[in-house]
Design an enzyme around this catalytic site. Structure first.
Site, PDB file in Angstrom:
ATOM      1  N   ARG A 225      45.159   8.175 -15.164  1.00 47.58           N
ATOM      2  CA  ARG A 225      44.229   7.860 -13.944  1.00 47.58           C
ATOM      3  C   ARG A 225      44.130   8.881 -12.993  1.00 47.58           C
ATOM      4  O   ARG A 225      44.944  10.079 -12.974  1.00 47.58           O
ATOM      5  CB  ARG A 225      44.948   6.787 -13.299  1.00 47.58           C
ATOM      6  CG  ARG A 225      46.155   7.026 -12.431  1.00 47.58           C
ATOM      7  CD  ARG A 225      46.761   5.769 -11.947  1.00 47.58           C
ATOM      8  NE  ARG A 225      45.814   4.525 -11.323  1.00 47.58           N
ATOM      9  CZ  ARG A 225      45.657   3.624 -11.924  1.00 47.58           C
ATOM     10  NH1 ARG A 225      45.917   3.423 -13.216  1.00 47.58           N
ATOM     11  NH2 ARG A 225      44.645   2.881 -11.315  1.00 47.58           N
ATOM     12  N   ALA A 246      44.320  14.455 -19.234  1.00 44.68           N
ATOM     13  CA  ALA A 246      45.117  14.228 -17.810  1.00 44.68           C
ATOM     14  C   ALA A 246      44.077  13.776 -16.702  1.00 44.68           C
ATOM     15  O   ALA A 246      43.144  13.373 -17.168  1.00 44.68           O
ATOM     16  CB  ALA A 246      45.655  15.613 -17.304  1.00 44.68           C
ATOM     17  N   HIS A 247      44.660  13.711 -15.505  1.00 42.80           N
ATOM     18  CA  HIS A 247      43.820  13.142 -14.361  1.00 42.80           C
ATOM     19  C   HIS A 247      42.707  13.892 -14.029  1.00 42.80           C
ATOM     20  O   HIS A 247      42.606  14.859 -14.089  1.00 42.80           O
ATOM     21  CB  HIS A 247      44.988  13.017 -13.129  1.00 42.80           C
ATOM     22  CG  HIS A 247      45.324  14.348 -12.759  1.00 42.80           C
ATOM     23  ND1 HIS A 247      46.659  14.942 -13.003  1.00 42.80           N
ATOM     24  CD2 HIS A 247      44.943  15.376 -11.920  1.00 42.80           C
ATOM     25  CE1 HIS A 247      46.907  16.012 -12.707  1.00 42.80           C
ATOM     26  NE2 HIS A 247      45.623  16.408 -11.901  1.00 42.80           N
ATOM     27  N   ASN A 248      41.679  12.848 -13.602  1.00 38.25           N
ATOM     28  CA  ASN A 248      40.438  13.594 -13.348  1.00 38.25           C
ATOM     29  C   ASN A 248      39.786  14.117 -14.067  1.00 38.25           C
ATOM     30  O   ASN A 248      38.670  15.133 -13.947  1.00 38.25           O
ATOM     31  CB  ASN A 248      40.500  14.273 -11.858  1.00 38.25           C
ATOM     32  CG  ASN A 248      41.182  13.616 -10.726  1.00 38.25           C
ATOM     33  OD1 ASN A 248      42.405  13.617 -10.475  1.00 38.25           O
ATOM     34  ND2 ASN A 248      40.379  12.522 -10.258  1.00 38.25           N
ATOM     35  N   SER A 266      41.299  17.638 -14.273  1.00 38.53           N
ATOM     36  CA  SER A 266      40.140  18.139 -13.691  1.00 38.53           C
ATOM     37  C   SER A 266      39.144  19.007 -14.583  1.00 38.53           C
ATOM     38  O   SER A 266      38.128  19.657 -13.784  1.00 38.53           O
ATOM     39  CB  SER A 266      40.359  18.886 -12.273  1.00 38.53           C
ATOM     40  OG  SER A 266      41.229  17.784 -11.245  1.00 38.53           O
TER      41      SER A 266
END
Length: 347
Positions: A225, A246-248, A266
């Site tokens: 998330r 991974a996140h974002n 990201s």
């Protein structure tokens, strides 16, 4: 060969479904799919790769999907379904003979736990020991397999299937017709920590995960998330097993990730991208649309032009690799020496 399916279809119906030209008996029925070498007289096969052309003349299949260019090489008496993309036709037929698609829904199993305040569409199936937490919305024809968990306030679109032991955390949004394979985890915490010089302090991950329509996630893959905003996976994205997102991270529509890909936080992957097995993307990068990265490559800079990219070296004899490794360390010195020689020659 398909030994468990009781379905059968006449060739004329299959040809109509596929938009293929049928040469042969349209009343002939087939009961399954098989390779050219393994097919029996009630099965249909396909030729999509020239490497298997040698098996066409001896196949026992009732019919073969093939390109018209290979029609003259099929055995006498074997029906043909001629079309431009036999592999795509094979993919379409495979869903017809899929036993999972043909089975009846079991409804809500007695051992499943469905919290109050959930919204269930028509023909929803929740398997043994599955858990549906409060505020969840399941669309029509959703299947939640045995032992799977859907966290609070998550939304799963119509026609999606969670196989056994899938974990969907809280606040996750999954589109229509998604397929999540066993062991995958959607919406776990991103790898976010702050260091104070002595130890680590966890950063609460306040975002969510959004999966588009027609997404497939392989077994034991993880999609974290977002830390603040959401991790977003576009429509028709295909993710193999043991992939870490991974996140974002954002992945554009129609992209595909092979096994053991790892994408750091990201990073943005464009539309129609393909990442081979074991590819690693560093964080905060952007890959434009139409990028293909070959297996085991490491990407540490953004890619702004579509095309095929590679890194690393192929396997070789160890003794030769050790010699080359020494040369790698000398490259900077060699480059400087070449630059000096060029300057001397110009003067």
């Amino acid at each position: 060969m398909n030994k468990t399916n009781s379905l059968s279809f006449p060739l004329a119906e299959l040809a109509e479904r596929l938009g293929a030209t049928l040469v042969g008996d349209g009343e002939q029925r087939v009961t399954g799919l098989a390779t050219l070498s393994d097919a029996g007289p009630e099965e249909i096969s396909f030729l999509a790769n020239k490497a298997y052309l040698k098996h066409l003349a001896t196949t026992r299949a009732a019919a073969v999907l093939l390109h018209p260019a290979h029609a003259g090489e099929s055995p006498v008496g074997t029906a043909r379904l001629e079309l431009d993309n036999p592999y795509l036709a094979y993919a379409q037929l495979s869903r017809l003979f899929d036993p999972l698609a043909a089975r009846d829904s079991i409804g809500i199993h007695a051992s499943a736990v469905v919290a109050d305040g959930t919204t269930l569409g028509r023909n929803v199936e929740v398997g043994p020991q599955a858990v549906i937490e409060e505020g969840v919305t399941l669309g029509d024809d959703v299947v939640v397999g045995p032992g799977s968990v859907v966290g609070a306030h998550s939304v799963i679109g119509a026609g999606s299937r969670l196989h056994a032991n899938v974990t969907v955390y809280h606040g996750v949004v999954i589109g229509e017709r998604a397929i999540l394979h066993s062991g995958c985890a959607i919406g776990g915490d991103g790898f976010g920590f702050a260091h104070d010089g002595n130890g680590w302090h966890k950063i609460a991950q306040l975002g969510g995960v959004i999966l588009g329509n027609d997404v497939e996630v392989g077994s034991c893959s993880s999609i974290d998330r977002g830390a603040l905003g959401d991790t977003v996976i576009g429509d028709d994205v295909k993710i193999d097993s043991q992939v870490q997102i991974a996140h974002n991270v954002q992945i554009g529509d129609h992209s595909a990730l092979a096994g053991c890909v790892g994408i750091a936080g990201s990073t943005r992957v464009g539309r129609h991208c393909m990442l081979g097995g074991g590819v690693g993307l560093a964080g905060h990068l952007t890959l434009c649309d139409g990028v293909q990265v070959t297996g085991m490559s490491l990407v540490t800079n953004s890619i702004t032009q579509p095309g095929v990219y590679s890194s690393g070296t192929g396997a070789m004899n160890n003794a030769l690799w050790r010699k080359n490794a020494v040369r790698f360390k000398q490259l900077d010195d060699i480059a400087k020496r070449v630059a000096r020689l060029e300057r001397d020659n110009r003067s």
